[in-house]
Scaffold this active site. Structure first.
Site, PDB file in Angstrom:
ATOM      1  N   GLU A  99       4.294   1.073   1.939  1.00  0.00           N
ATOM      2  CA  GLU A  99       5.421   0.812   2.629  1.00  0.00           C
ATOM      3  C   GLU A  99       6.891   1.018   2.033  1.00  0.00           C
ATOM      4  OE1 GLU A  99       2.218  -0.613   2.404  1.00  0.00           O
ATOM      5  OE2 GLU A  99       2.696  -2.821   2.579  1.00  0.00           O
ATOM      6  N   CYS A 152       0.785  -1.061  -0.107  1.00  0.00           N
ATOM      7  CA  CYS A 152      -0.195   0.015   0.044  1.00  0.00           C
ATOM      8  C   CYS A 152       0.821   1.179   0.080  1.00  0.00           C
ATOM      9  CB  CYS A 152      -0.861   0.140   1.202  1.00  0.00           C
ATOM     10  SG  CYS A 152      -2.287  -1.209   1.131  1.00  0.00           S
TER      11      CYS A 152
END
Lengths: 785, 300
Positions: A431, A429
């Site tokens: 990171e 997402c």
């Protein structure tokens, strides 16, 4: 879009996900017959068996070849990690959202062969056996989730090494490491030997797979009547003979090489956040320039190849998830997230011609997989940002936007070298990772509001009446807000202790029983160290715990601070009574806390300082704790779909939220709590110290009217640049009206292709659960004033 | 210094260049029949009542000492003429059915709000817009805000009806980077009929701004049946062109969103039913105006 791409794209969209038992059967047969082998060798030979025996699927017209299963969207299972029960298969087959078709024959094979062999031997069972009672109590209460209970660690992204080295080169490196082993002084020499031998077998096995594709292409070419296609198939055969054995020499080979590697990683095990090529525009640019210069490639050909490559990702749904894992990540998307733009290793602007080509591909393909983002540095031109905003305006949630300079700063803070930081980016997402060199494992989501709920009940979970926390004091006896915060911190420490202990055990289970020698070839410095990726072989080893519901807990604390301690309008007892009643009979009190409390997301320091205090507490509790791989734990702030699951186990909260409804998502304000427009939201969110996280997720929703004009588009770009000036990590946009979404809920058949931004990814609106659909509708919609 | 403000809107993107914060002053000398901000007209505070939010709990009724709230078969009716705007009823209305329009604010308070978005102004070439109502009606307060903005290097725009004494206009204009200047109707009698005031002063003041070489964007609220006739459009274009140095007109098409606000204030809507202008008529008008000025923009 060429006719070929149109057809392949449509095929991919039409293909129905189903369970392919192929891998499970091959693995079972191998394990049934395996002799006396070290664990890495066992895993390597398992991989080899699959590569030698899996069905070869080469679809009509395609230019990039290779499917994980026997057909597009045929999805493998991984019984050595998580062996689905017959009940699981029935649920997968029949559930309303994210189903996988299960044929009667597959069910039979599971019943007769796969389940009887694996029962009692899976990692998942071993994990649950090893967890303590207090871990199980916290897990069942929904305090945290556990990523590794049915998927392998993974969570890493490739750098540029495969564009410089073929598998034969890697084998030479492996051999050099083997030769250098010091059996006299290094107690681990034997382990290293087994791991390196395992890597070697895997390197050979992926070449074998490519040769099988080459043979298949030649076989098809021999039967092909169409001379153009015949020659394409012959070229494919040539390419598959050359890569991945050797370093790629042109654009097409580069893409095909990556794709074989991708298949290898997602077949070896089911690692989280399917692997991805990372900074694709940087990697491809030299091949593109060379091809254009020597006339062997046109821009249109490059684009078509990229589009064929895109479709490959869309053909591979995320492995089927069940139980809590299905709830925290309810999607077919497997989060391969292509990065564009950013900086080069020397710190210069990374935007190039391929960057724009990739943006064009994203725009035309409009697929939920792969996910895409732009890495925006202050050094990147506005034209790049504007081009991305024009895609965002179309309303299907891609690409998301990351602050490349902040990503570098985050990585530097963690001790990475400047080059490794600049070659990094974001995946999954949101990171942050040092691509090709880091294992950055998400270990699970952490339910901040639930921990607060337990604090308000002195260690008891009011949903079950069970005492799962510690005695942190009866909140009715607290005289100050600080006492309440201290109690919350003590409860949080208790649960983080439980979580980290659990993960340090789980990490060892994967290191001992489930090494990944193929993935280890690809991530520095596994070959040099002779250590597996799952055992600390990577140069950097980070574990993340992802905080969820910062908006909800901030507003809840703000309500108590303001009304109970400052204004003394409510007593703690009155508030707790109303919460226990889910505000039924207390609507006026609910409106008081809902409408008359400073809320996060309004650029109001009263609430935003509380957000910072919660952030600090969470950060201090987690950051720097040691994992078992020589690295440390850190925090991330993202939810995927977990804010819905966590909300479903959390009772009414002091911010006026009703029981069992979703929590706030990412670092976004509580749905509807932000009342001063997008600049206020961005200001509030930027008061968090993003640099000390490995990623934060901010969702913004705009009405399409606001972005209709050129000026509207400019202002969107300005908002992003200003947020990044303030130190924000990431922002993403939904450009759709609540009215459209409501209509789609009522008439799903008319909106099958409606894609929206969920968390760090986009998904089909109709594939989302009703609760998640409602949550997205409830997000504040910034309108034109 | 204090002034009466009825709203401060951040991320206002239709009131001048870039990302802006618009500060709405309460009170206006005009009575435009189409006004979509009826809460901006009167200089003093007013109570807005949103009946759809009312829980009928009666708390407002219990705290009102002036008989401004009457119980009528389960409903609570607002008797505006008895109200002294003490705000007690608002204090107890957690459902936010009752809200005060207008707030006395100090220069420092308003500046604190404006300053919050400086990073967005800097990035986008935006700033602050003072609108209303008529900001020049509180010219001393406006001037103190303008001067504070100048000190902080914030771009300033003033959205005005131009119905103000030339001396006041002269006083504030050195601190204004951009005027958003409303021209409504060129015909004197019709102007008086629909806005309550003559237009001579308005037109003269625009000439002055032009002579003083100020940056001006003319804004034309387009009301079908009132000022969208070819004659008025042509006169407007030709007047602006005659000034020589004003080359941008923004057309603000009439919309219905104000209707609800009148109901909440207990006011009758002065304009008979009007439909928003059609895309075809807007096209025609844009083209007509383009004969006179370089830039014609639909919307702000």
């Amino acid at each position: 879009m060429t006719k070929r791409v149109k057809i392949l794209r449509q095929q991919s969209l039409n293909a129905v996900p189903y369970i392919s038992p192929e891998r499970a059967l091959l693995v079972t047969q191998f394990y049934q017959e395996a002799g006396f082998l070290s664990v890495p060798m066992k895993r390597a030979l398992t991989f080899k068996t699959i590569m030698e025996n899996k069905a070869i699927c080469l679809n009509d017209g395609e230019l990039i070849v290779g499917e994980r299963g026997p057909a597009p969207k045929a999805t493998y299972t991984y019984p050595e990690i998580c062996c689905h029960s017959l009940e699981d298969l029935d649920i997968l087959n029949s559930r309303e959202k994210i189903p996988f078709k299960v044929e009667a024959e597959t069910r039979r094979l599971y019943r007769e062969v796969i389940i009887p062999f694996w029962q009692g031997k899976t990692i998942r069972e071993k994990i649950f056996d090893e967890m303590t009672d207090e871990w199980k109590a916290a897990y069942q209460a929904g305090i945290f989730t556990e990523f590794m209970e049915q998927r392998a660690p993974g969570h890493t992204v490739l750098d540029d090494k495969i564009y410089r080295k073929g598998m034969l080169d890697f084998i030479r490196d492996i051999d050099a490491s083997l030769k250098a082993l010091d059996y006299h002084n290094d107690a681990e020499a034997y382990y290293k030997q087994e791991e390196l031998k395992a890597m070697r077998i895997c390197a050979e096995a992926i070449v074998t797979l490519a040769h099988r594709y080459a043979n298949k292409a030649l076989e098809l070419a021999a039967q092909e009547k169409d001379t153009v296609r015949k020659s394409e198939l012959e070229t494919i055969a040539q390419i598959c003979r050359h890569v991945p054995a050797h370093a790629p020499e042109n654009f097409w080979e580069a893409l095909q090489y990556y794709w074989f590697v991708h298949l290898g990683v997602i077949t070896e095990l089911n690692p989280w956040d399917s692997f991805n090529p990372g900074r694709l525009d940087q990697h491809l640019y030299p091949f593109y320039r060379k091809g254009i210069a020597d006339g062997s490639l046109t821009r249109e050909q490059a684009k078509e190849l990229l589009q064929c490559f895109w479709i490959k990702f869309n053909n591979q749904p995320a492995p089927p998830k069940v139980g809590v894992t299905a709830a925290e990540s309810s999607t077919y998307t497997d989060f391969a997230n292509i990065n564009s733009g950013g900086l080069r290793a020397d710190g210069s602007d990374g935007v190039n011609e391929v960057t724009y080509l990739v943006l064009e591909v994203i725009d035309e393909m409009r697929l939920v997989q792969p996910s895409s983002n732009i890495q925006l540095s202050r050094k990147n031109p506005d034209e790049f940002l504007k081009r991305a905003c024009k895609i965002i305006r179309k309303g299907w949630g891609q690409p998301s936007i990351f602050n490349a300079d902040m990503v570098v700063e985050e990585l530097l803070r963690q001790g990475k070298s400047i080059e490794d930081a600049r070659n990094g980016g974001t995946s999954g997402c949101v990171e942050t990772g040092a691509f090709g060199k880091e294992s950055y494992i998400l270990t699970g989501y952490f339910n901040l509001p639930k921990v607060f709920e337990i604090t308000l009940h002195n260690g008891i979970d009011p949903r079950t009446g069970r005492k799962i926390g510690i005695d942190s004091g009866d909140p009715e006896t607290f005289r100050t807000f600080d006492e309440l915060m201290e109690a919350f911190k003590r409860q949080m420490k208790h649960f983080i202790d439980i979580k980290v202990r659990g993960n340090n055990v789980i990490e060892r289970l994967y290191a001992e029983y489930m090494p990944v020698p193929f993935l280890s070839i690809l991530i520095d410095d596994c070959i040099v160290k002779g250590k597996d990726y799952n055992d600390g072989g990577a140069r950097y080893n980070t574990n993340y715990i992802q905080g969820v519901g910062i908006g909800s807990i901030t507003d809840s604390l703000a309500a108590i601070k303001y009304h109970v301690f400052d204004e003394k309008k409510l007593s703690m007892r009155e508030l707790l009574t109303a919460l226990a009643a889910n505000f039924e009979g207390y609507e006026k009190m609910r409106l008081l806390v809902l409408n008359r409390t400073p809320k996060y997301g309004n650029d109001d320091d009263y609430a935003d300082n509380i957000m910072r205090a919660v952030f600090e507490a969470f950060y201090n509790e987690v950051n720097g704790r040691k994992n078992t791989k020589g690295g440390v734990y850190r925090i991330d702030m993202l939810p995927t779909t977990c804010h819905v699951y966590f909300g479903s186990v959390t009772g009414a909260t002091p911010d006026g939220r009703k029981a069992w409804t979703p929590l706030s998502e990412g670092i976004s304000p509580v749905q509807g709590a932000d009342r001063h427009g997008p600049t206020a939201v961005l200001k509030s969110a930027a008061k968090m110290d993003h640099v000390r996280t490995g990623g934060t997720l901010l969702n913004q929703k705009f009405t399409p009217q606001l972005l209709e004009t050129e000026k509207g588009l400019d202002n969107l770009a300005h908002l992003v640049r200003a947020y990044f000036t303030l130190g924000g990590h990431h922002v993403q946009f939904n450009v759709v009206t609540a009215q459209t979404l409501r209509d789609a809920q009522a008439h799903p058949e008319q909106y099958r292709d409606l894609i929206v931004r969920v968390a760090g990814y986009s998904d089909y609106f109709c594939d989302l659960s009703k609760t998640l659909q409602d949550e997205i509708i409830a997000r504040t919609e910034h309108q034109s004033f | 210094m204090k002034g009466m403000i009825f709203n401060i809107m951040r991320y206002a993107v239709h009131d001048g260049p870039g990302i802006r914060t618009t500060v709405f002053f309460k009170g206006c000398p005009l009575r435009c029949q189409w006004c979509h901000n009826p809460e901006s007209i009167i200089r003093h505070q007013e109570i807005i009542f949103r009946e759809e939010r009312c829980l009928r709990c009666g708390d407002c009724f219990s705290v009102c000492r002036n008989g401004a709230i009457r119980r009528e078969d389960g409903r609570f009716v607002y008797v505006r003429e008895n109200c002294i705007q003490c705000g007690n009823c608002i204090e107890v209305c957690y459902a936010e059915a009752r809200e005060m329009a207008g707030r006395e604010m100090t220069t420092e308070e308003v500046m604190a709000e404006i300053s919050k978005d400086v990073v967005f102004f800097d990035q986008s070439g935006g700033g602050v817009t003072f609108s209303g109502g008529e900001p020049l009606l509180q010219h001393e307060f406006l001037l103190s805000l303008l001067q504070s903005c100048k000190q902080k290097g914030i771009h300033t725009a003033v959205d005005t009806s131009g119905y103000v004494s030339p001396e006041i206009l002269g006083q504030i204009s050195p601190c204004v980077d951009l005027f958003l200047y409303d021209i409504k109707i060129l015909d004197e009698a019709r102007h008086r009929q629909f806005t309550g005031v003559p237009n001579r002063l308005v037109l003269d003041n625009l000439r002055r701004l032009s002579q003083w070489q100020k940056n001006v964007i003319v804004r034309l609220p387009l009301i079908p049946g009132v000022n969208d006739d070819q004659e008025n459009i042509r006169q407007t274009g030709s007047f602006v062109a005659s000034l020589g140095n004003i080359d941008e007109i923004h057309i603000l098409p009439y919309h219905h969103t104000g209707l609800e606000k009148y109901r909440r204030l207990g006011l009758a809507y002065p304009l008979p039913e009007v439909a928003p202008p059609s895309p075809e008529s807007l096209d025609r008008i844009v083209n007509e105006l383009k004969r006179f000025v370089k830039t014609v923009v639909l919307g702000g």
